[in-house]
Scaffold this active site. Sequence first.
Site, PDB file in Angstrom:
ATOM      1  N   THR A  25       2.589  15.855  41.857  1.00 45.46           N
ATOM      2  CA  THR A  25       1.318  15.806  41.121  1.00 45.46           C
ATOM      3  C   THR A  25       0.311  14.969  41.902  1.00 45.46           C
ATOM      4  OG1 THR A  25       2.348  16.131  38.974  1.00 45.46           O
ATOM      5  CG2 THR A  25       0.236  14.992  38.992  1.00 45.46           C
ATOM      6  N   HIS A 177       9.831  23.914  34.954  1.00 44.68           N
ATOM      7  CA  HIS A 177      10.050  22.456  34.930  1.00 44.68           C
ATOM      8  C   HIS A 177      10.827  22.114  33.663  1.00 44.68           C
ATOM      9  CE1 HIS A 177       9.717  18.336  35.747  1.00 44.68           C
ATOM     10  NE2 HIS A 177       8.437  18.233  36.049  1.00 44.68           N
ATOM     11  N   ASN A 180      12.696  15.628  33.829  1.00 42.26           N
ATOM     12  CA  ASN A 180      11.818  14.447  33.791  1.00 42.26           C
ATOM     13  C   ASN A 180      11.177  14.152  32.442  1.00 42.26           C
ATOM     14  OD1 ASN A 180      12.456  14.166  36.437  1.00 42.26           O
ATOM     15  ND2 ASN A 180      10.452  14.682  37.256  1.00 42.26           N
ATOM     16  N   TYR A 182       9.922  16.095  30.092  1.00 42.32           N
ATOM     17  CA  TYR A 182       8.862  16.957  29.559  1.00 42.32           C
ATOM     18  C   TYR A 182       9.436  17.896  28.491  1.00 42.32           C
ATOM     19  CZ  TYR A 182       6.227  14.843  33.310  1.00 42.32           C
ATOM     20  OH  TYR A 182       5.623  13.919  34.133  1.00 42.32           O
ATOM     21  N   ASN A 237      10.088   9.203  31.744  1.00 45.25           N
ATOM     22  CA  ASN A 237       9.322   9.543  30.537  1.00 45.25           C
ATOM     23  C   ASN A 237      10.154   9.402  29.269  1.00 45.25           C
ATOM     24  OD1 ASN A 237       6.792  10.155  31.795  1.00 45.25           O
ATOM     25  ND2 ASN A 237       7.746  12.014  32.608  1.00 45.25           N
TER      26      ASN A 237
END
Length: 371
Positions: A25, A177, A180, A182, A237
């Site tokens: 990112t 994805h 992580n 999400y 996260n």
Amino acid sequence: MSSLFDPVQAGALHLANRIVMAPLTRNRAPGALPTPLMATYYSQRATAGLIVTEATAISHQGQGYADVPGIWSAEQVAGWKKVTDAVHAKGGKIVVQLWHVGRVSHNDLQPGGQAPVAPSAITAKTKTYLIRDGVGAFVDTSAPRALGIDELPGIVQDYRRAARNAIDAGFDGVEVHGANGYLLDQFLRSGSNQRTDAYGGPIENRARLLLEVMQAITQEIGGARTGLRLSPVTPANDASDPHPQPLFEYVVRQLAPLQLAYLHFIEGQTGGARDYMQGDQPFDYAALRAAYRSAGGTAAWMVNNGYDKTLAERSLKEGADLVAFGKTFIANPDLVQRLRQGAPFNEPDRSTFYGGGAKGYTDYPALASNG
């Protein structure tokens, strides 16, 4: 034994080498639109066997950080087409990473300033990135609301549509994805999923949304052009689950019939300790791969997290097919050549990682012999 520089087949993707540019990112897509500068950035790195783009939102609701790109509108598809054309002109292969952040977002980034969505109404103990009055800063995530079960088919369709848009934009495939902390990872893990309906509780229920997304995408564009990223033990996260081994072994066994192009695993703590543990014992990645292969899975196996050339070659010897490199690709557009020659690496300027323009993005020097 396979070398990093040997070609490999990953589903429909014929890759010139086993070196993958990991998704990174960079927050340089104002208005969620890919830019010509992004086309330059990715094409500079086209000697990678495969480029995985920065995480790219499948919908406005899926956004969680300022100035990250999307792939839900015609304008975004047109912007990405310039990126894929530039990479293909240099002989590279590129897939887009499809992203829904779930609870890792902020009201400022959501449609109409609404709350972010999540499996359960539990705020993530983490930060996101906002740009206010031209100044970027990390801020606490906003409190999310739990998704209604009637909303989940729409999210699956958002993934399906994004995958179709990716092919229309000229991508060689997609990477979902699922890592992580999400949205898809939030559903997988008991720390963030406390639902009592068909998408919560037992492993089979918590894995349901991820598997529905993967089935929808492979039906739309084919398993041979579809990859998936997972991070079995990362705490990124605020991701947590006390029993990752049975959870992820179940997931990979269910994925086996889809005949995916590749599976991409972050080993340990994302960007941190490779031996990080969740639960009371080390995660066994060899057992995970064995569970997948024994179920008939044929996807190329991609490894990621803190790899250098020595560790990468060892991992290939132990059965990996592809090795992803992250931050080293930021400062070294010609990383493949540097690895091949044993040349020194440029040091990245961390102050330019997130947001900004060409500085620290497209201005890192290549080796002289690259011209």
